[in-house]
Design an enzyme around this catalytic site. Structure first.
Site, short mmCIF file in Angstrom:
data_model
loop_
_atom_site.label_atom_id
_atom_site.label_comp_id
_atom_site.label_asym_id
_atom_site.label_seq_id
_atom_site.Cartn_x
_atom_site.Cartn_y
_atom_site.Cartn_z
N GLU A 182 15.78 36.69 6.75
CA GLU A 182 14.74 37.54 7.34
C GLU A 182 15.23 38.24 8.59
O GLU A 182 14.98 39.44 8.79
CB GLU A 182 13.48 36.70 7.62
CG GLU A 182 12.80 36.28 6.34
CD GLU A 182 11.52 35.47 6.51
OE1 GLU A 182 10.70 35.48 5.60
OE2 GLU A 182 11.37 34.81 7.54
N ALA A 327 5.62 24.90 7.03
CA ALA A 327 4.29 24.92 7.64
C ALA A 327 3.24 24.46 6.63
O ALA A 327 2.29 23.74 7.00
CB ALA A 327 3.98 26.34 8.12
#
Ligand SMILES: Cc1cc2nc3c(=O)[nH]c(=O)nc-3n(C[C@H](O)[C@H](O)[C@H](O)COP(=O)(O)OP(=O)(O)OC[C@H]3O[C@@H](n4cnc5c(N)ncnc54)[C@H](O)[C@@H]3O)c2cc1C
Length: 445
Positions: A182, A327
């Site tokens: 990313e 997460a």
């Protein structure tokens, strides 16, 4: 040392004192569930905000401002009067005395302890690299990367030596997992499409963005097909991808692998994290990395009143595979434990085994290009980008963030603009940053 005791809040439902260490994805969900049940709990965090780490790379690459991805813990827990927030750093755990120790010397007793302190950047034994290769784990990290990155281009614009300009415009990202991929895509787009329009002497579109991975391919958590797609997309953006290469040298102005030394303006470490050191303080078994081994109900073995979850915990799924540090794992564990603990405290019901349900893995590989995978189903390109957006909007904690961040994505998507291009003086490393220029900066101006 004598420790002064802090008073736990007076519970409305005076059954047990619960202390939660960490208001990350895991700890917050436990606190919310206990708060809903009116159970007294104290959340201890050394930050006063919850940080949405999956978007840190967007702060590091000037797409979002730091405040867009941080939400005050007190605001999130405002609806739960039985939950107290303590802005403090935990430095010790005395499991025998059922107390935690804070950095100011005070202590806090508990009946149940929820350990959700997450992880930190790990250089896997090469700790001296900490000051040479910037990690990406906190707001401070992301702002530092942003400031150093932007300063490198500014200094290249001022440099008179073409070799020095090239060095300053060379960025190495170590680690080809989702964070590295990313970052590489986002830095390539920042230089190719945004900065390219704003400089006069240098050509930011010629910046050398290098992504170095030690394993045989990028994104080991994804299928080969999607990893190959990501590699091809990055290469199309001009990113130099090296696999099977272990970086063995990082210096002030160069880094190296396979016997080569390459001049570089900025090195970013995206190669891994390790658990918070608090995990080793409870005296229970850990894995090699230091993650606390927990049973299926997230209880620490041999310590029935201590639970661990999120990045700091080691739990295997039904196939014997360790749950990943994600997460969504932390959040689901937090919801599960919060409800279970409330039932245990109020009704004496045992906590049921936790089962992780993956909502799919995603990674962004540049503008409107992402990969998404769940089980055998996979997507790439624009639709995967949309899936990524939906998952992250779901994960974002505060309503205010959902609106702001979604609007920013859309704006950026349409314009290539990066509004948060701030070099903050305090973020810069003044000791000897690689992004400083060698030659007299005014010589050719
Ligand atoms: C750059 C990056 C990108 C990521 N991208 C994704 C993604 O796209 N998708 C995904 O699912 N996951 C992603 N993750 C992983 C995800 O962020 C973590 O798995 C998740 O945050 C773990 O939640 P947690 O509650 O265990 O810990 P955290 O969210 O890290 O929270 C831990 C909390 O504990 C507090 N704390 C720590 N030590 C102490 C102490 N001694 N005293 C007091 N408080 C303390 C910290 O301040 C923090 O608030 C990414 C992580 C990073 C770093």
């Amino acid at each position: 040392m004598r420790h002064e005791a802090i008073q736990n809040p007076t519970p409305k439902n005076p059954v047990a004192r619960v202390v939660i260490i960490g208001a990350g994805f895991a700890g917050l969900e436990v606190a919310k569930a206990l708060g809903k049940a009116g159970i007294a709990a104290t959340v201890v965090d050394r930050r006063n905000y919850h940080l949405f780490q999956p978007l840190l790379y967007q702060v590091a690459t000037a797409a979002l401002a730091a405040t867009d991805i941080a939400e005050p813990i007190r605001k999130i827990l405002r609806p739960y009067p039985s939950v107290q927030v303590l802005f403090a750093e935990v430095v010790g755990i005395d499991a025998a005395a059922r107390k935690i120790r804070l950095s100011d010397g005070k202590s806090l007793g508990y009946d149940y302890l929820v350990l959700a302190a997450g992880s930190r950047t790990s250089y896997f034994g090469n700790d001296k690299w900490g000051s040479l290769a910037l990690g990406l784990k906190s707001i401070e990290d992301s702002r530092r990367i942003r400031s150093e990155l932007l300063r490198a281009f500014e200094n290249a614009e001022r440099a008179s030596d073409p070799a020095e300009q090239d060095r300053l415009m060379s960025v190495a990202i170590i680690g080809g997992g989702p964070t590295g991929v990313e970052l590489a895509g986002s830095i390539a787009e920042l230089s190719r499409f945004t900065l390219a329009r704003d400089f006069r002497r240098i050509r930011p579109q010629d910046a050398r963005i290098m992504l170095i991975e030690g394993g045989p391919r990028l994104l080991p958590g994804f299928s080969r097909k999607l990893a190959d797609y990501a590699r091809a997309r990055l290469q199309k953006l001009g990113v130099i991808v090296e696999t099977n290469q272990t970086v063995d040298y990082i210096g002030e102005k160069e880094f190296g692998f396979a016997g080569k030394k390459i001049p570089v303006g900025l090195v970013i470490w995206a190669a891994g994290v390790g658990p918070s050191p608090l995990g080793r303080m409870i005296g229970s078994p850990t894995d090699r990395a230091g993650r606390v081994v927990v049973g299926p109900n997230l209880q620490v073995s041999g310590q029935s009143e201590i639970f661990a979850l999120g990045d700091i915990a080691y739990l295997e799924d039904e196939d014997g595979k360790a749950l990943p540090g994600l997460a969504q794992v932390a959040k689901q564990q937090g919801i599960h434990l919060g409800r279970g603990l409330a039932d245990l405290i109020i009704e004496g019901k045992p906590i049921q085994p936790f089962r992780y349900r993956s909502r799919g893995n995603t990674a962004i590989v540049g503008r409107h290009a992402a990969i998404f995978e769940t089980g055998r189903f996979s997507l790439k390109g624009w639709f995967a980008w949309l899936a990524w957006a939906v998952i992250h909007v779901y994960l974002l904690v505060g309503f205010q963030h959902r609106v702001i961040v979604t609007t920013q994505w859309l704006w950026r998507y349409l314009t290539y603009e990066r509004g948060a291009r701030v070099i903050a003086f305090d973020d810069l490393d003044h000791r000897g940053s690689r992004t400083k220029i060698d030659a007299d900066p005014t010589a050719s101006l």
